[in-house]
Design a protein around this motif. Structure first.
Motif, short mmCIF file in Angstrom:
data_model
loop_
_atom_site.label_atom_id
_atom_site.label_comp_id
_atom_site.label_asym_id
_atom_site.label_seq_id
_atom_site.Cartn_x
_atom_site.Cartn_y
_atom_site.Cartn_z
N ARG B 118 -3.79 -14.70 11.48
CA ARG B 118 -3.32 -14.25 10.17
C ARG B 118 -2.25 -15.17 9.60
NH1 ARG B 118 -3.32 -7.94 12.01
NH2 ARG B 118 -5.35 -7.38 11.14
N ASP B 119 -1.53 -15.89 10.46
CA ASP B 119 -0.44 -16.72 9.93
C ASP B 119 -0.95 -18.03 9.35
OD1 ASP B 119 -1.00 -18.24 12.23
OD2 ASP B 119 1.09 -18.77 12.53
N LYS B 122 -2.97 -17.28 3.52
CA LYS B 122 -2.62 -16.00 2.92
C LYS B 122 -3.76 -14.97 2.93
CE LYS B 122 -0.38 -17.60 -0.72
NZ LYS B 122 0.39 -17.72 -1.96
N SER B 123 -4.99 -15.39 2.65
CA SER B 123 -6.04 -14.38 2.59
C SER B 123 -6.39 -13.86 3.98
CB SER B 123 -7.29 -14.91 1.88
OG SER B 123 -8.12 -15.59 2.78
N ALA B 125 -4.20 -13.08 6.09
CA ALA B 125 -3.16 -12.11 6.45
C ALA B 125 -3.64 -10.68 6.26
CB ALA B 125 -1.89 -12.37 5.65
N LYS B 126 -4.63 -10.48 5.42
CA LYS B 126 -5.09 -9.12 5.15
C LYS B 126 -6.40 -8.80 5.83
CE LYS B 126 -2.33 -8.84 1.22
NZ LYS B 126 -1.95 -8.18 0.02
N ARG B 128 -8.97 -7.74 8.61
CA ARG B 128 -8.89 -6.89 9.78
C ARG B 128 -9.26 -7.66 11.04
NH1 ARG B 128 -6.91 -4.56 6.08
NH2 ARG B 128 -7.60 -2.57 5.24
N SER B 168 -5.62 -12.53 15.87
CA SER B 168 -5.07 -12.27 14.53
C SER B 168 -3.55 -12.31 14.48
CB SER B 168 -5.52 -10.88 14.05
OG SER B 168 -6.83 -10.96 13.56
N ASN B 169 -2.91 -11.68 15.45
CA ASN B 169 -1.45 -11.54 15.39
C ASN B 169 -0.70 -12.62 16.15
OD1 ASN B 169 -1.49 -9.40 13.66
ND2 ASN B 169 -1.50 -7.86 15.28
#
Lengths: 642, 283
Positions: B118-119, B122-123, B125-126, B128, B168-169
Motif C-alpha cells: 500500500r505504501d 496512492k491508489s 493505499a485503498k 483491499r 499490503s501493510n
C-alpha cells in the motif's frame, strides 16, 4: 526515506538494530472533510520526512491545480488517493498510511467521517489501538464527534485523542479549549468511556501547532504534542495475559508422519506439554511441539509461542481437529453455542432480511446464520434505542442470531478475535455486516422469532433463491418436456432448488383417474395448479410441463401466483411440425381416430396471447432454448445477476 | 495465505523475481512448513527481463520444490513487441498486463498472490488485501468489500478471481529489514557492481544483451550501479551506488530523496495513471 535519524548516516547497523525492536501503533483518524483530518495526516507524513522529492514535486503541482490553500502546500492532497475522490474533494474509503519515527512505526487508517461512511470507519477502527477524534475548535463537540466516539468505543479502541484543531481560528483560546474538553468528558461518561483513556490536545494541523513541535501560541498547554503522545502512549497488549486461543486455519499434513494445526495465536501463551482442548468438539490433548520455521529444518521448534505469532502445533494424541476449530487451554476454554445475542453493524445497501440464512465467518469457521428481527437499532447520533424491523446500511442494532451448528466463541469485550464475525450474503457474496458476539442464549432464552413466520419467502431465502412457477404450454410433441428437462439440469447445476411436474408422470400417479375430456382436462390443470402452489410455498423453482390447452385454466394458475413469479413459456411449434415429429406416435393414432379429444386434432389449443417467453423450436435446439429461458430469468430477477 | 489456500480452488503465486516476491515466497514457505506451499509460482516473462533475474528465478523455484509456470505472450512475441520498437506503454500492456490475463485464464487460477504494497502508490493505499476482479479482470474501486479485523471473505462468483496482497501493510523499509534479518536470497542486481550502462533520457540503462540498439553517441561504459526495483531492463533505471551489502542498501534507501517507483518508466504519466492501469487489469 522512513524518517530522519542521524544514525542512518553514521551507524546503519545500530539504526537497524533500533528499528528492529520498535513496536507498532495502529491508529485511526475520525473526522469529516472540514475538520482538517487529511491535512493532519499529510502533515504527519511530511514532518516525519515521509515525502520524497518526486512526490513533493507532484504535490506542489497538484496544490496549484486543485489545492485549497492558495500558494501553500495542500497536505490533504497527499492522502486523498483515488482520482474520483480527488475530484470531489472528499475521502470516501479507508486508506492506510505508513510512517515511522525513532520511537515507533505507525499505520494510520484514514476514514471518512460522514454518517454514510460509518461502515468504513468501523472497519478502520477494528484493527486500531488508538483513535484521533478531530474537532473543529470553532464548532466544538458536534453530533459527529459523539457518533465517532460511540463507534470507536463499540469496536473496543481504548485510547482516544481529542484533537481540537484550528486553534489558530479561535485565537488559541484556552477558555474555548477547556469548554470543549469539559463538554466532551461529560459525554464520555454517558457512553462509558473512561476519562483517563482520553487525552485532549489543542492544535492547528494547517500551521503545525502541537503536531510535532510544541506551539508557542499554545504555551498554556503543558501536555505532549500529538506526535509525542503517539510515540509514547502505552499500547495495551493484554492479549498475552488472556487465556490461550488459536483458531485453526489449516491442517498441515505433508506426509503420514506429520499432522500439525496451523493458525495465528489470538491470545495467551503456549508451551510444549501444555494441556489443550479443541472446540467445539471438547477433545483434549497435550502440545508436543511448536513448529516455527526459520531455518526450515528440524531445529525449527519453539519453547514458547505467544499471541499474534503464527505457528503450527503438533499434539501428542490423534484427535480430530479441522479448520475453524479453536484450540484453547484445557482448563480455560471458550464457550460453545449456536444461539447468540450480538451487536451487528449493517454494511450493505440491501437491508437485512430477518429469517434469511447468511453465511457467518468467525475466525476460520464459516457457518450458516439466521438473524432475527432487531431488538432495537441504536441511533448513532442521539444514542437512543429505536424500534426497527430490519437493519439498513450503517445501522447498528442488537439482534439474536441462530447458527446451523455450534461454534466456539468469546464475548467481543473479552477477545476481539474470537468474539468478532462478518456476515456474507449467499447470493451476492458481499460482506454485508460486521458483528460482535455478546453472549450465548440459553435454552430458556431461546430466540423468539418475533414476527417471523416460516413462509414461502423464508423457505426460499433459506435456499438462497426466488421461487417461481415456469409454466410450459404447447402442443403434444412441441418439445415442452425436452426443454423443461434441459432447463432443470442447468438450474440444478447452478445450485438452484427445482421441481419438474410433467404431464406424463403426473398422469401416472396423482391424476391416474382422469381422462381427456374437457372436464377432466380442467380438473387435471386444477390439481397441477394446486400441487405447484405447494412447491412454490416450499421455495422451489417449479417447472410445469403440460399441454394445458385452455387460456382460462392457465389464467387461474397465473392468478394464484404472486406477480412476477408466474412465467408462461409458450413452446410454439406449428401443428404440422409437431405432427411430423410425432415422437410418441400419438398424432398417427389420433388421425386414425384411436385417440379421442387429442389437442390440435379434435380438441382446440388456445395459444397464449402474452406469454412471458415464447420459444420457437423450429429455429433453436432444446439446449439453446433452455439458455434463453435462463437469460429471461435473470432479466425477470428470478435468478440473481452475479 | 492459509485463508486463500483453504477457501479457493486454484491459487497461484505471481512471482516477479523482485525483492517483494522474495519476501512473499519466504513467508509462504513459513506459512506451510513443513509442507511445500500448496500452489505453483508463476512468472509472466516479458522476454525483456534481466538475464540474472531469469537465472535467479529458476534457482529459487528448484530450491523450494514448487512448480514454476513461465508464461509469455506468444502472440506479442510473434508481432515482435518490445520496448524499443513499440514504446514502454504498449510493451507493458501487451507483454505484461495482457499476458497476465492470458495466463490466469489459461490455467483457470481463481486467486493470485501479488507482492504489491500500500505504501508504493496512492491508489494502492485503498486496495483491499483480498481484491476482486471481474471475469474481464477489471478492478472496481467503488465496489470493494470491507475487511474488518482480519476476517477475509473469499467467496466469489464462478468467473471472478481474487488478487491477494499479503504484503499490503509492509513498507519498503520493512521489506529490506526482513530480508536482512531472515537472510533471504535476492537477485544480485540489487547490489552495486560494475555493469555496462548508457545514459539515456536521464536514466542509466544497463546494456543487458545485444538487442539494445545503441544510439550514435552511446558507448556502454562500466559503472558501479545497482537497481532499486527490477523489471524489463530497458525500462528500469539504475542508480550509481557503492552499496554492496544489505545495510548499505538500506542506508541508501533511507537517505534517498526519490521514491521507489521513480525508477520506473511507466508511472510517469498523469498522476492517476496507476489507478487507471489497475482498472484495466494491471496487477
Amino acid at each position: 526515506m522512513a524518517h530522519k535519524s542521524d544514525l542512518i548516516a553514521s551507524d546503519i547497523d545500530a539504526y537497524l538494530k533500533a528499528h528492529e525492536t520498535k513496536d507498532m501503533l495502529r491508529f485511526i483518524t475520525c473526522g469529516s472533510v472540514d475538520d482538517g483530518k487529511s491535512t493532519l495526516i499529510g502533515r504527519l507524513l511530511y514532518e516525519s520526512k515521509m515525502i520524497f522529492e518526486d512526490q513533493l514535486a507532484a504535490l506542489e503541482s497538484d496544490s496549484k491545480k486543485v489545492g485549497t490553500q492558495g500558494k501553500d502546500l495542500d497536505f490533504a492532497l497527499l492522502v486523498d488517493g483515488l482520482a474520483a475522490e480527488r475530484e470531489q474533494g472528499i475521502t470516501i474509503d479507508v486508506a492506510y498510511r505508513f510512517f515511522s519515527t525513532d520511537q515507533r512505526k505507525f499505520i494510520v487508517a484514514d476514514t471518512p467521517g460522514h454518517e454514510q461512511y460509518t461502515r468504513n470507519m468501523a472497519t478502520g477502527a477494528s484493527t486500531a489501538d488508538l483513535a484521533i477524534l478531530m474537532v473543529d475548535a470553532r464548532h466544538g463537540i458536534l453530533t459527529q464527534t459523539r457518533r465517532h466516539s460511540y463507534i470507536v468505543n463499540l469496536l473496543g479502541v481504548k485510547n482516544l485523542v481529542l484533537a481540537i484543531n484550528k486553534m489558530d481560528l479561535v485565537d488559541y483560546s484556552q477558555e474555548r479549549f477547556d469548554e470543549i474538553v469539559s463538554d466532551y468528558l461529560g459525554f464520555a461518561d454517558e457512553i462509558g468511556i473512561a476519562r483517563e483513556n482520553v487525552l485532549a490536545i489543542p492544535l492547528s494541523a494547517l500551521r503545525g501547532d502541537n503536531v510535532i513541535e510544541k506551539s508557542e501560541s499554545l504555551d498554556w498547554y503543558h501536555g505532549p504534542t500529538l506526535m509525542a503522545h503517539l510515540e509514547t502512549v502505552p499500547i495495551e497488549d493484554d492479549a498475552r495475559a488472556k487465556p490461550f486461543r488459536m483458531p485453526v486455519q489449516w491442517v498441515n499434513r505433508p506426509d503420514l508422519d506429520f499432522r500439525g494445526f496451523s493458525g495465528r495465536i489470538a491470545s495467551g501463551t503456549i508451551r510444549p506439554g501444555d494441556e489443550i482442548r479443541a472446540l467445539p468438539s471438547g477433545k483434549t490433548s497435550t502440545v508436543r511441539e511448536i513448529v516455527f520455521p526459520s531455518k526450515f529444518d528440524q531445529t525449527d521448534r519453539m519453547d514458547e509461542a505467544v499471541a499474534n505469532q503464527s505457528v503450527t502445533l503438533t499434539l501428542n494424541d490423534e484427535i480430530d481437529i479441522s479448520r475453524g476449530d479453536i484450540i484453547c487451554g484445557k482448563d480455560d476454554p471458550t464457550e460453545v453455542a449456536n444461539q447468540f445475542r450480538a451487536t451487528i453493524l449493517w454494511m450493505d445497501d440491501e437491508e437485512m432480511l430477518p429469517g434469511r440464512a447468511y453465511l457467518m465467518k468467525a475466525g476460520a469457521r464459516t457457518v450458516q446464520a439466521t438473524v432475527a428481527a432487531p431488538r432495537y437499532v441504536r441511533d448513532v447520533n442521539s444514542l437512543e434505542k429505536l424500534a426497527a424491523s430490519t437493519l439498513s446500511l450503517n445501522d447498528i442494532g442488537s439482534c439474536n442470531l441462530s447458527l446451523d451448528q455450534n461454534i466456539a466463541f468469546d464475548a467481543y469485550g473479552d477477545n476481539r478475535t474470537t468474539g468478532s464475525f462478518i456476515l456474507i450474503d449467499r447470493i451476492s457474496n458481499r460482506t454485508v455486516a460486521m458483528g460482535f458476539l455478546k453472549f450465548a442464549l440459553r435454552r430458556a432464552a431461546n430466540i423468539h422469532w418475533q414476527s417471523l413466520e416460516i413462509n414461502e419467502q423464508a423457505r426460499a431465502e433459506q435456499k438462497g433463491q426466488q421461487p417461481a412457477l415456469l409454466w410450459f404450454t404447447g402442443l403434444s410433441g412441441s418439445g415442452k418436456s425436452t426443454i423443461a428437462n434441459a432447463l432443470e439440469k442447468k438450474l440444478f447445476a447452478m445450485g438452484r432448488h427445482t421441481m419438474l411436474l410433467d404431464g406424463d408422470n403426473v398422469r401416472h400417479g396423482l391424476n391416474r383417474d382422469l381422462g381427456f375430456t374437457e372436464a377432466d382436462r380442467v380438473e387435471n390443470i386444477r390439481r397441477i395448479t394446486e400441487v405447484s402452489q405447494l412447491m412454490l410455498q416450499a421455495g422451489l423453482i417449479t417447472l410445469v410441463s403440460f399441454i394445458s390447452p385452455f387460456r382460462s385454466e392457465r389464467r387461474i394458475a397465473r392468478e394464484k401466483v404472486a406477480d412476477g413469479h408466474f412465467i408462461e413459456i409458450y413452446v410454439d411449434t406449428p401443428l404440422a411440425v409437431a405432427e411430423e415429429r410425432d415422437v410418441k406416435g400419438l398424432y398417427k393414432k389420433a388421425r386414425r381416430g384411436e385417440l379421442k379429444n387429442f389437442t390440435g386434432i379434435d380438441s382446440p389449443y388456445e395459444a397464449p396471447e402474452n406469454p412471458e417467453i415464447s420459444i420457437n423450436t423450429v429455429e433453436q435446439s432444446a439446449d439453446d432454448a433452455a439458455d434463453r429461458i435462463i437469460e429471461h430469468l435473470y432479466e425477470f430477477g428470478i435468478l440473481p445477476r452475479s | 495465505m492459509r485463508e486463500v489456500v483453504a477457501e479457493v480452488e486454484q491459487p497461484v503465486m505471481l512471482y516477479s523475481v523482485g525483492k517483494d516476491s522474495a519476501v512473499m515466497l519466504h513467508l509462504a514457505k513459513k506459512a506451510f512448513y513443513p509442507s511445500v506451499p500448496p500452489f505453483p509460482l508463476m512468472h509472466v516473462d516479458t522476454t525483456w527481463k534481466f538475464r540474472e533475474m531469469i537465472e535467479f528465478r529458476d534457482r529459487m523455484a528448484s530450491d523450494t520444490g514448487m512448480e514454476l509456470i513461465v508464461h509469455i505472450n506468444e502472440e506479442g512475441v510473434r508481432q515482435g513487441v518490445g520496448p524499443f520498437t513499440h514504446g514502454s506503454a504498449l510493451h507493458t500492456d501487451i507483454m505484461k498486463t495482457q499476458a497476465l490475463k492470458q495466463a490466469l485464464d489459461k490455467y483457470r487460477f481463481d486467486a493470485a498472490f501479488g507482492g504489491a504494497r500500500r505504501d508504493e502508490e496512492k491508489s494502492r493505499a485503498k486496495e483491499r488485501i483480498f481484491s476482486f476482479r471481474s471475469e474481464q479482470h477489471r478492478w472496481d474501486p467503488k465496489n470493494q468489500r470491507p475487511e474488518p479485523w482480519s476476517l477475509y471473505n473469499a467467496r466469489k462468483q464462478p468467473k471472478e478471481s481474487i488478487r491477494v496482497f499479503p504484503l499490503s501493510n509492509w513498507t519498503e523499509l520493512d521489506i529490506w529489514q526482513y530480508i536482512y534479518l531472515e537472510n533471504i536470497p535476492i537477485v544480485p542486481l540489487y547490489f552495486a557492481a560494475e555493469r555496462p550502462v548508457v545514459e539515456r533520457d536521464g536514466a542509466l540503462i544497463m546494456v543487458d544483451d545485444e538487442r539494445m540498439p545503441l544510439r550514435d553517441n552511446e558507448v556502454p561504459r562500466q559503472e558501479m550501479v545497482r537497481f532499486r526495483t527490477l523489471g524489463c531492463y530497458p525500462l528500469t533505471g539504475a542508480i550509481r551506488s557503492s552499496a554492496t551489502d544489505l545495510p548499505g542498501i538500506i542506508q541508501e534507501m533511507l537517505l534517498t530523496t526519490q521514491s521507489e517507483r521513480q525508477g520506473r518508466v511507466i508511472d510517469h504519466d498523469a498522476s492517476a495513471s496507476m489507478e487507471k492501469k489497475k482498472q484495466e487489469g494491471y496487477f
